[in-house]
Write an enzyme that holds these catalytic residues in place. Structure first.
Site, PDB file in Angstrom:
ATOM      1  N   GLY A   1       4.984  -4.195  -2.541  1.00 20.94           N
ATOM      2  CA  GLY A   1       4.176  -3.341  -3.421  1.00 20.94           C
ATOM      3  C   GLY A   1       4.180  -3.867  -4.851  1.00 20.94           C
TER       4      GLY A   1
ATOM      5  N   GLY B   1      12.319  -5.877   0.958  1.00 27.46           N
ATOM      6  CA  GLY B   1      11.679  -6.524   2.113  1.00 27.46           C
ATOM      7  C   GLY B   1      11.423  -8.003   1.868  1.00 27.46           C
TER       8      GLY B   1
ATOM      9  N   ASP C   1      11.252   1.430  -7.547  1.00 24.71           N
ATOM     10  CA  ASP C   1      12.263   2.323  -6.947  1.00 24.71           C
ATOM     11  C   ASP C   1      13.670   2.105  -7.513  1.00 24.71           C
ATOM     12  OD1 ASP C   1      10.171   3.110  -5.316  1.00 24.71           O
ATOM     13  OD2 ASP C   1      10.782   1.826  -3.651  1.00 24.71           O
TER      14      ASP C   1
ATOM     15  N   GLY D   1       9.960   6.564  -4.814  1.00 22.27           N
ATOM     16  CA  GLY D   1      11.365   6.133  -4.842  1.00 22.27           C
ATOM     17  C   GLY D   1      11.906   5.749  -3.486  1.00 22.27           C
TER      18      GLY D   1
ATOM     19  N   HIS E   1       0.524   6.656  -6.550  1.00 19.21           N
ATOM     20  CA  HIS E   1       0.428   5.285  -7.066  1.00 19.21           C
ATOM     21  C   HIS E   1       0.149   5.200  -8.562  1.00 19.21           C
ATOM     22  CE1 HIS E   1       0.303   4.719  -2.769  1.00 19.21           C
ATOM     23  NE2 HIS E   1       0.706   3.494  -2.988  1.00 19.21           N
TER      24      HIS E   1
ATOM     25  N   GLN F   1       2.203   5.953 -10.533  1.00 19.33           N
ATOM     26  CA  GLN F   1       3.498   5.471 -11.039  1.00 19.33           C
ATOM     27  C   GLN F   1       3.623   3.953 -10.953  1.00 19.33           C
ATOM     28  OE1 GLN F   1       6.647   8.470  -9.246  1.00 19.33           O
ATOM     29  NE2 GLN F   1       4.748   8.493  -8.106  1.00 19.33           N
TER      30      GLN F   1
HETATM   31  O1  F6P Z   1       8.536   0.616  -2.954  1.00 23.43           O
HETATM   32  C1  F6P Z   1       7.613   1.021  -3.910  1.00 23.43           C
HETATM   33  C2  F6P Z   1       6.794   2.174  -3.409  1.00 23.43           C
HETATM   34  O2  F6P Z   1       5.880   2.549  -4.411  1.00 23.43           O
HETATM   35  C3  F6P Z   1       7.597   3.375  -2.926  1.00 23.43           C
HETATM   36  O3  F6P Z   1       8.090   4.152  -3.984  1.00 23.43           O
HETATM   37  C4  F6P Z   1       6.592   4.064  -2.041  1.00 23.43           C
HETATM   38  O4  F6P Z   1       7.207   4.826  -1.038  1.00 23.43           O
HETATM   39  C5  F6P Z   1       5.849   2.918  -1.433  1.00 23.43           C
HETATM   40  O5  F6P Z   1       6.043   1.802  -2.270  1.00 23.43           O
HETATM   41  C6  F6P Z   1       4.386   3.159  -1.240  1.00 23.43           C
HETATM   42  O6  F6P Z   1       3.870   2.075  -0.564  1.00 23.43           O
HETATM   43  P1  F6P Z   1       2.316   1.857  -0.296  1.00 23.43           P
HETATM   44  O7  F6P Z   1       1.752   1.259  -1.538  1.00 23.43           O
HETATM   45  O8  F6P Z   1       2.307   0.918   0.851  1.00 23.43           O
HETATM   46  O9  F6P Z   1       1.712   3.181  -0.002  1.00 23.43           O
END
Ligand code: F6P
Length: 361
Positions: free
Chosen positions: A11, A117, A140, A183, A285, A287
């Site tokens: 991400g 990851g 996070d 988070g 998002h 954030q």
């Molecule tokens: O790991 C960062 C993060 O923004 C997490 O806080 C959240 O659970 C996840 O990625 C959201 O992922 P995606 O962008 O795949 O919805």
């Protein structure tokens, strides 16, 4: 001229471009290396035509820009790479192809800017002989062996600003505002946002909550004359004995489940036990997007410079990290051992409890 590659995996988060800029500039100015930008995470080492030279000129002006100019992918795990032919999906291990491509590109080292990851993938590739160094990235703040990751501070600031706004409307309408923050499995964003934004209740994954205690806190506040309350809920929070709120399983090759929905559940429970109206806000998002704040720009720049120094010093298989005020490095083997959780019996949690913030315990 020595060539080094750079990619951003997983991400996005504020500060990625600041790292890319620092790597491109210091590699060129300090060591005379050529930097090859690899697009869309590990995808760029599997698919053709996804690399480009990053000169200092190329990275001009990107310091304050959110996201990543290289693009990212949280679906491109080389060990379980999904190839779609029409509607048929084939999952293959393409790690050896990646190593061949790194050799073909003539890269003396590959900088992987990633969260847990991508750093796990980086370590696996390193064990196979790939010359990798890491930079920790995530809003996070859950990466072991670094005091903080870039992106986290900006995410907390964004969420705190949102809380400031919610306070005024909550107060005007005599409402309870429940705010869900990101988070994943750790509560760093919720904790710091809750303290920074003056929340009354903070629910984090590290402290399974008792909704009765949350309701009592809110009702006590009402009795003592407070017109509103703010509840910050981490997306990974869960009730004692309860389950995580999952929005869906990993989509289209994503490696992790998608969390979300806990704030609505908490909001519904609070609505049952108080007379006040409840409204739920999920920040999502917001954030992750947008410009990094000064702290993250500076940390990203220091990480970018330090990771090129690691390459020059032949410290492959390591990740840059922040320890106190100093940038240091740590073996990737240490980083992938787990997640950095919020300590629940010391530090900010205890300070928050000392000023009456409730954690549902
Ligand atoms: O790991 C960062 C993060 O923004 C997490 O806080 C959240 O659970 C996840 O990625 C959201 O992922 P995606 O962008 O795949 O919805």
């Amino acid at each position: 001229m020595k060539k080094i590659g750079i990619l951003t995996g997983g991400g996005d988060c504020p500060g990625l471009n600041a790292v890319i800029r620092a790597v491109a500039k210091s590699a060129s100015l300090k060591y005379n290396y050529e930097v090859i930008g690899i697009e869309d995470g590990f995808d760029g080492l599997v698919l053709p035509n996804k690399t480009r030279v990053l000169t200092p000129r190329e990275v001009r002006g990107i310091l304050p820009i959110g996201g990543t100019i290289l693009g990212t992918s949280n679906r491109a795990n080389p060990f379980e790479y999904r190839i779609t032919n029409n509607i048929k999906v084939e999952v293959r291990d393409v790690s050896k192809e990646i190593i061949k491509n790194i050799e073909f590109l003539g890269l003396a080292a590959l900088v992987v800017i990633g969260g847990d990851g991508s750093l796990k993938i980086a370590y696996e590739l390193f064990k196979m002989g790939c010359p990798i160094v890491g930079v920790p990235k995530t809003i996070d703040n859950d990466i072991l062996a670094t005091d903080v990751t870039f992106g986290f501070n900006t995410a907390v600031q964004t969420a705190t600003d949102a809380l400031d706004r919610l306070h005024t409307t909550a107060e005007s309408h005599h409402r309870i505002m429940v705010v869900e923050v990101m988070g994943r499995y750790v509560g760093w964003i919720a904790l710091e946002t809750g303290v920074g934004g003056g929340a009354d209740v903070i629910l984090i994954p590290e402290i399974p909550f008792d909704i009765v205690k949350v309701c009592k806190k809110i009702n006590d506040r009402k009795k003592s004359g407070s017109k509103s309350s703010i509840v910050v809920v981490s997306e990974g929070a869960k009730p004692i004995g309860g389950e995580l709120s999952v929005m869906g399983s990993a989509e289209k090759g994503g490696s992790a489940e998608r969390l979300g929905g806990i704030a609505n559940k908490v909001g519904a429970e609070i609505a049952k036990c108080t007379e006040m109206e409840v409204r739920v806000t999920v920040l999502g998002h917001l954030q992750r997007g947008g410009t990094p704040n000064a702290f993250d720009r500076i940390l990203s720049t220091r990480f970018g410079v330090a990771v090129v120094d690691l390459i020059a010093n032949k410290q492959l298989g390591e990740m840059v990290c922040l320890k106190g005020q100093k940038i240091e490095s740590v073996s990737l083997s240490e980083v992938i051992k787990g997640q950095k959780k919020v300590p629940t019996e010391e530090g900010l949690v205890k300070a928050a409890e000392s000023i009456g913030i409730n954690f549902g315990r």
